[in-house]
Design a protein around this motif. Sequence first.
Motif: not given
Lengths: 284, 531
Positions: A24, A28, A216, A264, A267, B340-347, B397, B399
């Motif tokens: 994940a 980043l 987005n 982030m 979020f 869940i960080l990928p979900y928070a990263f602007p898509s 994933f 989500y």
Amino acid sequence: MRFGKWLRVLGWRHLVGIAIVIFAIFPLVYVLSASLNPGGTLTGSNQLFRAFSIDNYVQLLSDSRRPYGAWFGNTLIVGIVTSLGTVLLGALAAYAFSRMRFTGRRQGLFGLILVQMFPQLLAVVAIYALMRGISEVFPAVGLDTLIGLIMIYLGGALGVNTYLMYGFFNTVPASIDEAAKIDGAGHARIFFTIILPLVAPILAVIGLLSFIGTTNDFLLASVILSSPDKLTLAVGLFRYVSEETNTNYPVFAAGAVLAAIPVMALFLYLQKYIVSGLTAGAVK
Amino acid sequence: MTTTSTPERRIAPKRGIMHQPPSARSMLVKIALLAIVDAIAVFAMTILFFQESWLVLVILGAVTLLVNVIYLSPGLLPAKYLTPGLIFLAVFQIFVVLYSCYIAFTNYGDGHNSTKDDAISALVSQNTQRIEGSPVYQVQVVEGAGGLGLLATSPEGEVLVGTAEDALAPVDPGAVTQDGPRATALEGWTSLSMQDVLQRQQEITALQVPLEDDLSAGFLRTSNAIQAFVFQSNFVYDEAADTMTDTEAGTVYRDLGNGQFETEDGEVLGTGWQILVGFENFLYPFQNPKYGEALLGVTLWTFAFAILSVGLAFVLGLFLALTLNDPRMRSRKVYRTLSILPYAFPSFLSALVWLGLLNTEFGFVNEALFGSANIPWLTDPWLAKVSVLIVNVWLGFPYMFLICMGALQSIPEELTEAATVDGASPWQVFGSIKFPLLLVSTAPLLISSFAFNFNNFNTIYLLTRGGPRIAGVDENVGHTDLLITLVYKTAFEAGTRDYGLASALSILIFLIVATVSAVAFSRTKALEELN
């Protein structure tokens, strides 16, 4: 607990957890590392955190051909105005659907769901043609303007949003309105000073979703906007890497970090509400 | 909902509200807002009047009138609340959908952008040549409301002004500033200084001002912003015969009803106009078998991409939810937050970040993980498909993880206990109790996730732009193209702009998505009823 048992019951869970965390976050971590690497190319970015410099950030903010600051501002303007507009228009409509009885009410609610079946994404050609037509009459709200883009996004203000709000409005007891009416309040007063504060949670959720969706969006923004100082982050940063992937990448990475950190942070701050919101949706 | 037609219910709340007379302040606010709206509308209508767009003018007038009626009359309360949103909905959702359907039946696109009149004047003005020995005009470049123009002094001393749109016309001598025999300024126009001229050189050399409304009379063009010469087109349009003649080559082109000028032996002029072409766009894939085959491939891949994305992300998310949801596990919150960080990263950024990671020569994946291998992650047809799926699962994933966790927690513990008492193994408990319950509550979200991924423009376009290109097809179609990226590429990428075909494709997508959603939702209803 003995080690063997621990491994069988909990240890493997930790292994899975560690594996998924690496999957994940490594992109980043990589982008953060690349943004701090003074090398200037992709090649130099592959050893994580080998060097530290803010050169890329300086270059990002000082490039007059690619005004990152303006893109950031545009994205915020478009996102905030669109989400406020969406919340206001949606709430007005949801109030009417929830509190008033009129002919065509049920058909109206059903129609909103139906219209969403053909998303704006698919009508992008017609939207472009329409905006080109508007440009000839009103260049100020036509192609290559932020107002034009916001108007397009507001076209989707009613729809699923209204439906969600409608459901929430229905949970506010009608006796509250009636009490206010007896006290002499008009419908507008009831709406703005009584109902809206009571449904604030759903308004915040819709606003947030609309903001995320708008920022987005690449497709509509790239069709409508063209001059460098009018772009949003999505379109601008895409141009950064689409031209010469290799050389611009670290500067792009700096732009990505600056764009992502506030989002982030927000979020993670709101995580509890977002998660419980999703869960509520999941087990309706 | 059952009371919609009962008259008391319909009128009662309205009356209750209307008893109170509106306060003076709210009345003022209302009138001020309406005044602003009306002012804008009147301004727009004036412009439309001068552009002679009668239909739009009438529609705008009617809508403005309606808005005034709604907000000034005492009743019509629901309309007061619905109108603002409905106006945007009507223009940018409903109208554009209908307009898409219309465009799908036209040849609108590059080379067929506008009306026949526009095409004729474009052809005439694009092919001009200087006439040797023609009179020389003294000019000053000026700018007005209609853009750049020329303030010209004819050899006879007459002062004229015109723009690319409006032919030269004499001006009132009193409004002109002269510098010797040459007019240098005109009231209502801004004269460009030498510096402005240098900056806008390209624009100025491209400027052609017609001498008369009849374009065959010729144009004024200037290369130094001081002197202008007469240019004439070698294309002559004969209105009576409806033919376009190239006087230089002596070729005669005719309108044969195909939206362009063409000769008998199939020679075509580049600039055409928009006409209705019937089902041509819809039949295009059938008439061009190679394109049809590619389109079929794209359609199948779109389904595969959406199903695999949702399926893989769901399986991974569910597995994580089951694994990390053990209350005996310490630090499970840390795992959850980080994963869940990928979900928070602007898509929109995610795809671009992965674009760098997967770069064949310099990317982190090849360089650091595969020891400087040159694996063509994004340029090999099959690997590109795998890559976009990996990226999309990475995006999706978290989500699924969150909703599965929520759904699992809402399943009562007693069910598990009862089953365990009855002697069921953990696998049996999961397989026959938890999983079916979980599926019921997550099915609607899986369907909307499918619909989202079916049109997941960002992941594909920002990562591969639909590429690598399918070999042997003339049109720009790629191995990872979804239908929606194909629409975008057909309409907006240089060299391919065919709005008619793109609209036809989007109607195809709509039909597919609508059918799938309808079927899926009716199936989930059945699923819910089972329980």
